[in-house]
Design an enzyme around this catalytic site. Structure first.
Site, PDB file in Angstrom:
ATOM      1  N   ASP A  10       7.579  -0.660  -6.406  1.00  0.00           N
ATOM      2  CA  ASP A  10       6.519   0.031  -5.604  1.00  0.00           C
ATOM      3  C   ASP A  10       6.968  -0.003  -4.077  1.00  0.00           C
ATOM      4  O   ASP A  10       7.848  -0.401  -3.695  1.00  0.00           O
ATOM      5  CB  ASP A  10       5.217  -0.858  -5.749  1.00  0.00           C
ATOM      6  N   SER A  11       6.070   0.598  -3.304  1.00  0.00           N
ATOM      7  CA  SER A  11       6.240   0.552  -1.902  1.00  0.00           C
ATOM      8  C   SER A  11       6.067  -0.747  -1.438  1.00  0.00           C
ATOM      9  O   SER A  11       6.307  -0.985  -0.182  1.00  0.00           O
ATOM     10  CB  SER A  11       5.225   1.518  -1.038  1.00  0.00           C
ATOM     11  N   TYR A  42       3.743   4.540   1.752  1.00  0.00           N
ATOM     12  CA  TYR A  42       4.092   5.592   1.179  1.00  0.00           C
ATOM     13  C   TYR A  42       3.140   6.748   1.152  1.00  0.00           C
ATOM     14  O   TYR A  42       3.621   8.001   1.672  1.00  0.00           O
ATOM     15  CB  TYR A  42       4.730   5.682  -0.250  1.00  0.00           C
ATOM     16  N   GLY A  43       1.874   6.489   1.108  1.00  0.00           N
ATOM     17  CA  GLY A  43       0.882   7.458   0.847  1.00  0.00           C
ATOM     18  C   GLY A  43       0.810   8.399   2.096  1.00  0.00           C
ATOM     19  O   GLY A  43       0.637   9.752   1.785  1.00  0.00           O
ATOM     20  N   CYS A  73       4.171   2.727  -8.667  1.00  0.00           N
ATOM     21  CA  CYS A  73       3.455   3.302  -7.352  1.00  0.00           C
ATOM     22  C   CYS A  73       3.020   4.667  -7.816  1.00  0.00           C
ATOM     23  O   CYS A  73       3.840   5.645  -8.329  1.00  0.00           O
ATOM     24  CB  CYS A  73       4.638   3.316  -6.485  1.00  0.00           C
ATOM     25  N   ASN A  74       1.816   5.029  -7.540  1.00  0.00           N
ATOM     26  CA  ASN A  74       1.364   6.306  -7.985  1.00  0.00           C
ATOM     27  C   ASN A  74       2.135   7.280  -6.918  1.00  0.00           C
ATOM     28  O   ASN A  74       2.195   8.650  -7.542  1.00  0.00           O
ATOM     29  CB  ASN A  74      -0.351   6.507  -7.821  1.00  0.00           C
ATOM     30  N   GLU A 152      -3.665  -4.698   1.912  1.00  0.00           N
ATOM     31  CA  GLU A 152      -2.539  -5.520   2.381  1.00  0.00           C
ATOM     32  C   GLU A 152      -2.974  -6.438   3.518  1.00  0.00           C
ATOM     33  O   GLU A 152      -1.724  -6.978   4.049  1.00  0.00           O
ATOM     34  CB  GLU A 152      -1.319  -4.590   2.723  1.00  0.00           C
ATOM     35  N   CYS A 184      -3.861   4.405  -7.671  1.00  0.00           N
ATOM     36  CA  CYS A 184      -3.054   3.770  -6.561  1.00  0.00           C
ATOM     37  C   CYS A 184      -2.834   2.350  -7.162  1.00  0.00           C
ATOM     38  O   CYS A 184      -3.970   1.832  -7.494  1.00  0.00           O
ATOM     39  CB  CYS A 184      -3.661   3.777  -5.223  1.00  0.00           C
ATOM     40  N   THR A 185      -1.802   1.843  -7.426  1.00  0.00           N
ATOM     41  CA  THR A 185      -1.746   0.537  -7.870  1.00  0.00           C
ATOM     42  C   THR A 185      -2.368  -0.685  -6.913  1.00  0.00           C
ATOM     43  O   THR A 185      -2.251  -1.862  -7.311  1.00  0.00           O
ATOM     44  CB  THR A 185      -0.217   0.251  -8.151  1.00  0.00           C
ATOM     45  N   HIS A 186      -2.485  -0.423  -5.726  1.00  0.00           N
ATOM     46  CA  HIS A 186      -3.190  -1.426  -4.909  1.00  0.00           C
ATOM     47  C   HIS A 186      -4.737  -1.614  -5.181  1.00  0.00           C
ATOM     48  O   HIS A 186      -5.007  -2.548  -5.022  1.00  0.00           O
ATOM     49  CB  HIS A 186      -2.931  -0.995  -3.625  1.00  0.00           C
TER      50      HIS A 186
END
Ligand code: DGL
Length: 273
Positions: A10-11, A42-43, A73-74, A152, A184-186
């Site tokens: 992932d990022s 990354y988004g 990571c989407n 984050e 989004c994996t976050h």
């Protein structure tokens, strides 16, 4: 029986929510996780740049001898999955197809919303995959540039996050979506905020559970599963600060992290697939 580890990337930390589900679903497997914290987020980046980062990381993980790679990571899945699949010899799975499928199965009024990064929305991948499953579904994508930095940050549950979620949820509520993809994996980390803002009647689709199930089935069908009886191991690599990754990572993984190793960007660049 194949004892090689599964690679996950992932990022940053978001993919740890996918890793968590993989560890629960496939307790006998070993995993190696790479978080590209030095280049997060990354988004907001152009799709071409994200594609280059994904090729570097996937090539690096393949060089470590993994048997399958999960793009957790989407944004990287949206930008790079087909190209990675063409370039690498190990199987590569993303997080978008499992979610699109689950959303089409779940919706009753055939109105599906998406919350994701700008890159993911711009790629149009969810729209294509939803259409492939049910061309009659009406789809409402919303880009959420504020959410990843807030998640984050030191205080992901602050009032500012609630306000940012309300802002992106509003158009989906107006459109009457009964199902919303958290693309989004976050986002699982702020699940309680999302659930309160959308209410009980809206089905929230998260990638982690759907993806872990698909990875497990794929390993079994390809006869790549590890048949040993004892618990597998997991290790972490980051392009950012290992100490910061360790302290923040536990919040996402909800398990102890142990050692975190640093990977130099120059090594990734040399490994590009
Ligand atoms: N976790 C990543 C995703 O799923 C993106 C976060 C970012 O780097 O912008 O899209």
């Amino acid at each position: 029986m194949d004892a090689r580890p599964v690679g996950v990337f992932d990022s940053g930390m978001g993919g740890l929510t996918v890793l968590h589900e993989c560890l629960v679903t496939m307790p006998n497997e070993d995993f190696v996780y790479l978080g590209d914290a030095a280049r997060l987020p990354y988004g907001p980046r152009p799709l071409d740049e994200i594609r280059r980062f994904a090729r570097e990381i996937a090539g690096y993980l393949e060089g470590l001898g993994v048997k399958l790679i999960v793009v957790a990571c989407n944004s990287a899945t949206a930008a790079a999955l087909p190209e990675l699949q063409e370039r690498l010899s190990v199987p590569i799975m993303g997080v978008i197809a499992p979610e699109a499928h689950a959303a089409v199965q779940a919706t009753r009024n055939r109105r599906v919303g998406l919350l994701a990064t700008q890159a993911t929305v711009e790629s149009g991948r969810y729209a294509e995959l939803i259409r492939a499953h049910d061309a009659g579904v009406r789809f409402f994508p919303v880009a959420c540039p504020r959410l990843v930095p807030l998640i984050e940050s030191d205080d992901p549950f602050a009032a500012e996050t609630v306000e940012a979620v309300r802002e992106v949820a509003a158009p989906l509520k107006r459109a009457g979506c009964d199902t919303v993809i958290l693309g989004c994996t976050h986002f699982p980390l702020i699940r309680p905020i999302l659930q309160r803002v959308f209410g009980r009647d809206v089905e929230l689709v998260f990638s982690a559970e759907e993806t872990a199930r698909e990875v497990s089935e794929t390993l079994a069908r390809k006869r790549l599963a590890n048949a040993r009886k004892h618990e597998g191991e997991y290790r972490f690599l980051t392009t950012g600060d290992p100490a910061q990754f360790r302290s923040m990572g536990a919040r996402f993984l909800q398990l102890p992290l142990g050692e975190v190793e640093r990977v130099a960007l120059a090594d990734l660049e040399r490994s590009a697939a």
